[in-house]
Design an enzyme around this catalytic site. Structure first.
Site, PDB file in Angstrom:
ATOM      1  N   SER A  62      -8.245  -8.229  12.633  1.00  0.00           N
ATOM      2  CA  SER A  62      -8.234  -9.292  11.615  1.00  0.00           C
ATOM      3  C   SER A  62      -6.998 -10.187  11.684  1.00  0.00           C
ATOM      4  CB  SER A  62      -8.353  -8.689  10.210  1.00  0.00           C
ATOM      5  OG  SER A  62      -7.200  -7.948   9.895  1.00  0.00           O
ATOM      6  N   HIS A 102      -1.958  -8.381   6.540  1.00  0.00           N
ATOM      7  CA  HIS A 102      -2.468  -9.754   6.471  1.00  0.00           C
ATOM      8  C   HIS A 102      -1.359 -10.728   6.083  1.00  0.00           C
ATOM      9  CE1 HIS A 102      -7.050  -8.765   6.061  1.00  0.00           C
ATOM     10  NE2 HIS A 102      -6.577  -8.550   7.272  1.00  0.00           N
ATOM     11  N   ASP A 128      -8.635 -12.434   0.994  1.00  0.00           N
ATOM     12  CA  ASP A 128      -8.799 -10.980   0.834  1.00  0.00           C
ATOM     13  C   ASP A 128      -9.281 -10.523  -0.528  1.00  0.00           C
ATOM     14  OD1 ASP A 128      -7.966 -10.595   3.427  1.00  0.00           O
ATOM     15  OD2 ASP A 128      -5.905 -10.111   2.891  1.00  0.00           O
TER      16      ASP A 128
END
Length: 185
Positions: A62, A102, A128
């Protein structure tokens, strides 16, 4: 075989058993020293970095192209440093055991000075919010495990491989055990 010969054999076996017990004790103590040293190093890293987990492995794609699956990240989490847009953070979400790596994409500062932020994986199409706990729309500093400060590419891939293929883990551990047994002093 005479009585004297049998006593000599018995004495040699006793010496061998004592030597074997000493060697086994030495091996157990050596292993305990290695484990305790590793724990002390880990705790020391936690204190120096301010992070409950100073080293993590990237588990998914990701964050590509910034980080790839298997990259080993080094984290810090100094409470006095403000979170900034563009920073890569590692955070935990209530109800999930595995932390997520992230990028911060948006900050929301309230009038009382509290700051909330939103994250997104570089390789993901949406933010998210779908990963956060039910009803949670923003992260706060308490959710942060650390901020990425450096990395070693693909060093953690063995961890992923051993978790995804437990038979491989046991094969590697078995080979290591055989190696240790064959190369004992």
């Amino acid at each position: 075989m005479g009585l004297a010969s049998m006593l000599q054999v018995d004495e040699m076996l006793g010496d061998f058993n004592r030597m074997n017990k000493r060697q086994s004790l030495y091996q157990v103590l050596s292993f305990a020293m290695i484990v305790s040293s590793a724990l002390m190093i880990w705790k020391g890293l936690m204190v120096v970095t301010g992070s409950e987990s100073p080293i993590v492995v990237v588990l998914s794609g990701s964050m590509e192209p910034a980080f790839h699956r298997g990259d080993l990240l080094f984290l810090t989490n100094y409470k006095e440093e403000p979170v900034r847009v563009g920073e890569i953070v590692v955070f935990k979400v209530e109800g999930r055991d595995i932390p997520i790596v992230h990028r911060v994409i948006k900050l929301h500062e309230k009038e009382d000075g509290t700051v909330k932020f939103l994250t997104k994986g570089d390789n993901n199409n949406v933010d998210d919010r779908g990963l956060y706990a039910p009803g949670q729309l923003w992260l706060t500093k308490k959710d942060i495990v650390g901020r990425a400060r450096g990395f070693l590419p693909y060093v953690g891939i063995i961890t992923i491989f051993m978790n995804e293929y437990p038979k491989v883990k046991w094969a590697i551990l078995s080979i290591l055990a055989i190696f240790v047994l064959l190369h004992r002093e």
